[in-house]
Design a protein around this motif. Structure first.
Motif, PDB file in Angstrom:
ATOM      1  N   ASN A  55       4.754   6.274  11.150  1.00 20.84           N
ATOM      2  CA  ASN A  55       4.192   5.329  11.906  1.00 20.84           C
ATOM      3  C   ASN A  55       3.279   4.576  11.274  1.00 20.84           C
ATOM      4  OD1 ASN A  55       3.961   4.309  14.574  1.00 20.84           O
ATOM      5  ND2 ASN A  55       2.355   5.694  14.794  1.00 20.84           N
ATOM      6  N   GLY A  56       3.050   3.292  11.556  1.00 21.88           N
ATOM      7  CA  GLY A  56       2.222   2.450  11.046  1.00 21.88           C
ATOM      8  C   GLY A  56       2.477   1.186  10.868  1.00 21.88           C
ATOM      9  N   PHE A  57       1.770   0.102  10.102  1.00 20.87           N
ATOM     10  CA  PHE A  57       2.306  -1.455   9.983  1.00 20.87           C
ATOM     11  C   PHE A  57       2.018  -1.545   8.484  1.00 20.87           C
ATOM     12  CE2 PHE A  57       0.259  -0.119  13.889  1.00 20.87           C
ATOM     13  CZ  PHE A  57       1.154  -0.894  14.807  1.00 20.87           C
ATOM     14  N   VAL A  58       2.793  -2.729   8.041  1.00 21.86           N
ATOM     15  CA  VAL A  58       2.601  -3.338   6.877  1.00 21.86           C
ATOM     16  C   VAL A  58       2.088  -4.753   6.930  1.00 21.86           C
ATOM     17  CG1 VAL A  58       4.484  -1.938   5.880  1.00 21.86           C
ATOM     18  CG2 VAL A  58       5.055  -3.927   6.834  1.00 21.86           C
ATOM     19  N   ALA A  59       1.379  -5.044   6.094  1.00 23.34           N
ATOM     20  CA  ALA A  59       1.020  -6.508   5.722  1.00 23.34           C
ATOM     21  C   ALA A  59       1.833  -7.010   4.728  1.00 23.34           C
ATOM     22  CB  ALA A  59      -0.521  -6.501   5.359  1.00 23.34           C
ATOM     23  N   LEU A  60       2.276  -8.381   5.178  1.00 17.20           N
ATOM     24  CA  LEU A  60       3.246  -8.944   4.264  1.00 17.20           C
ATOM     25  C   LEU A  60       2.880 -10.386   3.971  1.00 17.20           C
ATOM     26  CD1 LEU A  60       6.079  -8.070   6.923  1.00 17.20           C
ATOM     27  CD2 LEU A  60       6.181  -7.397   4.315  1.00 17.20           C
ATOM     28  N   GLN A  61       2.873 -10.853   2.780  1.00 20.16           N
ATOM     29  CA  GLN A  61       2.579 -12.319   2.353  1.00 20.16           C
ATOM     30  C   GLN A  61       4.072 -12.604   1.422  1.00 20.16           C
ATOM     31  OE1 GLN A  61       0.204 -13.064  -1.206  1.00 20.16           O
ATOM     32  NE2 GLN A  61      -0.865 -14.939   0.041  1.00 20.16           N
ATOM     33  N   ASN A  62       4.438 -13.483   2.078  1.00 23.24           N
ATOM     34  CA  ASN A  62       6.063 -14.197   1.689  1.00 23.24           C
ATOM     35  C   ASN A  62       6.797 -13.048   1.628  1.00 23.24           C
ATOM     36  OD1 ASN A  62       4.491 -16.868   1.219  1.00 23.24           O
ATOM     37  ND2 ASN A  62       3.867 -16.326  -0.804  1.00 23.24           N
ATOM     38  N   VAL A  65       5.244  -6.581   0.584  1.00 24.91           N
ATOM     39  CA  VAL A  65       4.357  -5.702   1.144  1.00 24.91           C
ATOM     40  C   VAL A  65       3.241  -5.909   0.263  1.00 24.91           C
ATOM     41  CG1 VAL A  65       3.994  -3.406   1.790  1.00 24.91           C
ATOM     42  CG2 VAL A  65       6.085  -4.485   2.272  1.00 24.91           C
ATOM     43  N   ILE A  66       2.042  -6.238   0.929  1.00 27.72           N
ATOM     44  CA  ILE A  66       0.830  -6.153   0.157  1.00 27.72           C
ATOM     45  C   ILE A  66      -0.172  -5.176   0.622  1.00 27.72           C
ATOM     46  CG2 ILE A  66       1.096  -8.535  -0.808  1.00 27.72           C
ATOM     47  CD1 ILE A  66      -1.051  -9.294   1.428  1.00 27.72           C
ATOM     48  N   GLY A  67       0.050  -4.496   1.633  1.00 25.09           N
ATOM     49  CA  GLY A  67      -0.748  -3.443   2.068  1.00 25.09           C
ATOM     50  C   GLY A  67      -0.191  -2.747   3.310  1.00 25.09           C
ATOM     51  N   TYR A  68      -0.801  -1.541   3.611  1.00 25.30           N
ATOM     52  CA  TYR A  68      -0.140  -0.916   4.656  1.00 25.30           C
ATOM     53  C   TYR A  68      -1.245  -0.127   5.205  1.00 25.30           C
ATOM     54  CZ  TYR A  68      -0.389   3.330   1.814  1.00 25.30           C
ATOM     55  OH  TYR A  68      -0.835   4.354   0.945  1.00 25.30           O
ATOM     56  N   VAL A  69      -0.960   0.596   6.790  1.00 27.99           N
ATOM     57  CA  VAL A  69      -1.666   1.487   7.338  1.00 27.99           C
ATOM     58  C   VAL A  69      -0.655   2.502   8.146  1.00 27.99           C
ATOM     59  CG1 VAL A  69      -1.895   0.065   9.370  1.00 27.99           C
ATOM     60  CG2 VAL A  69      -3.814   1.711   9.026  1.00 27.99           C
ATOM     61  N   LEU A  88      -5.085   3.562   4.825  1.00 26.41           N
ATOM     62  CA  LEU A  88      -5.397   2.081   4.817  1.00 26.41           C
ATOM     63  C   LEU A  88      -5.550   1.573   3.475  1.00 26.41           C
ATOM     64  CD1 LEU A  88      -5.812  -0.815   6.201  1.00 26.41           C
ATOM     65  CD2 LEU A  88      -8.065  -0.004   6.238  1.00 26.41           C
ATOM     66  N   TYR A  89      -4.462   1.018   3.059  1.00 22.63           N
ATOM     67  CA  TYR A  89      -4.303   0.381   1.611  1.00 22.63           C
ATOM     68  C   TYR A  89      -4.072  -1.053   1.425  1.00 22.63           C
ATOM     69  CZ  TYR A  89      -3.492   0.260  -3.461  1.00 22.63           C
ATOM     70  OH  TYR A  89      -3.587  -0.112  -5.002  1.00 22.63           O
ATOM     71  N   GLY A 100      -7.239  -6.093   5.243  1.00 24.82           N
ATOM     72  CA  GLY A 100      -7.879  -4.637   5.525  1.00 24.82           C
ATOM     73  C   GLY A 100      -8.117  -4.759   6.974  1.00 24.82           C
ATOM     74  N   THR A 101      -9.087  -5.888   7.411  1.00 23.55           N
ATOM     75  CA  THR A 101      -9.539  -5.922   8.603  1.00 23.55           C
ATOM     76  C   THR A 101      -8.296  -6.095   9.693  1.00 23.55           C
ATOM     77  OG1 THR A 101     -11.528  -7.183   8.074  1.00 23.55           O
ATOM     78  CG2 THR A 101     -10.912  -7.365  10.112  1.00 23.55           C
ATOM     79  N   LYS A 102      -7.102  -7.058   9.272  1.00 24.70           N
ATOM     80  CA  LYS A 102      -6.255  -7.133  10.194  1.00 24.70           C
ATOM     81  C   LYS A 102      -5.466  -5.644  10.394  1.00 24.70           C
ATOM     82  CE  LYS A 102      -5.355 -12.102   9.773  1.00 24.70           C
ATOM     83  NZ  LYS A 102      -4.361 -13.190   9.330  1.00 24.70           N
ATOM     84  N   LEU A 103      -5.353  -5.056   9.341  1.00 23.04           N
ATOM     85  CA  LEU A 103      -4.570  -3.808   9.347  1.00 23.04           C
ATOM     86  C   LEU A 103      -5.183  -3.018  10.313  1.00 23.04           C
ATOM     87  CD1 LEU A 103      -3.069  -3.403   5.791  1.00 23.04           C
ATOM     88  CD2 LEU A 103      -1.749  -3.474   7.831  1.00 23.04           C
ATOM     89  N   ILE A 104      -6.378  -2.725  10.095  1.00 20.48           N
ATOM     90  CA  ILE A 104      -7.205  -1.746  10.760  1.00 20.48           C
ATOM     91  C   ILE A 104      -7.239  -2.366  12.552  1.00 20.48           C
ATOM     92  CG2 ILE A 104      -9.538  -2.424  10.693  1.00 20.48           C
ATOM     93  CD1 ILE A 104     -10.327   0.636  10.248  1.00 20.48           C
ATOM     94  N   ASN A 105      -7.449  -3.543  12.719  1.00 21.58           N
ATOM     95  CA  ASN A 105      -7.606  -4.113  13.932  1.00 21.58           C
ATOM     96  C   ASN A 105      -6.211  -3.822  14.644  1.00 21.58           C
ATOM     97  OD1 ASN A 105     -10.161  -4.887  14.000  1.00 21.58           O
ATOM     98  ND2 ASN A 105      -9.687  -6.752  13.397  1.00 21.58           N
TER      99      ASN A 105
END
Length: 152
Positions: A55-62, A65-69, A88-89, A100-105
């Motif tokens: 369970n969690g979320f990924v941050a994507l640029q183009n 995957v550049i980060g996850y929580v 949170l990485y 990181g701010t967007k992921l934790i929010n």
């Protein structure tokens, strides 16, 4: 203190099974950052078998995957239903750009939507940039608890 140098355009979404290969790679990267690369035993195959628990979320640029929580529900006897943030990485080259701010929010909003009473996580005592970041969003870092693990 401002944590954000340059904001980048990223998208957030829930973790999907197709993310597992990249996530395992990032888990290893994070473990190396934490000075414990030998601790990672998780695999893509294991994640597929245990996908109901991922369970969690990924941050994507183009679409990369550049980060996850990652997070999961917990029940704390003193307060009730809560959300535990396990990791949170953000890849080093994308730090201090709001990822990181967007992921934790995103996790905070998810916890609120699920009627959780608190969000709980741990931070290594040597990781002062992370401690400062968490304090900047209003988290208390007590430095009291110690990890206890029993391998099963």
């Amino acid at each position: 203190m401002s944590w954000i140098k340059n904001r980048i355009n990223i998208k957030l979404r829930r973790i999907e099974k197709t993310d597992f290969p990249k996530l395992v790679e990032l888990f290893r990267e994070f473990a190396t950052f934490q000075k414990k690369p030998e601790k990672v035993t998780n695999t893509e195959e294991q994640m597929l078998q245990e996908s109901d628990y991922v369970n969690g979320f990924v941050a994507l640029q183009n679409d990369e995957v550049i980060g996850y929580v990652t997070c999961f529900f917990a029940y704390y006897t003193w307060i009730g239903k809560s959300l535990y943030m396990d990791d949170l990485y953000v890849k080093p080259q994308f730090r201090a750009q709001g990822v990181g701010t967007k992921l934790i929010n995103q996790v905070i909003e998810f916890g609120k939507a699920q009627n959780c009473k608190k969000l709980h996580w741990q931070v290594s005592e040597w990781n002062q940039p992370a401690i400062d970041f968490y304090k900047s969003i209003g988290a208390s870092v007590d430095g009291v608890e110690s990890n206890c693990d029993l391998q099963l």
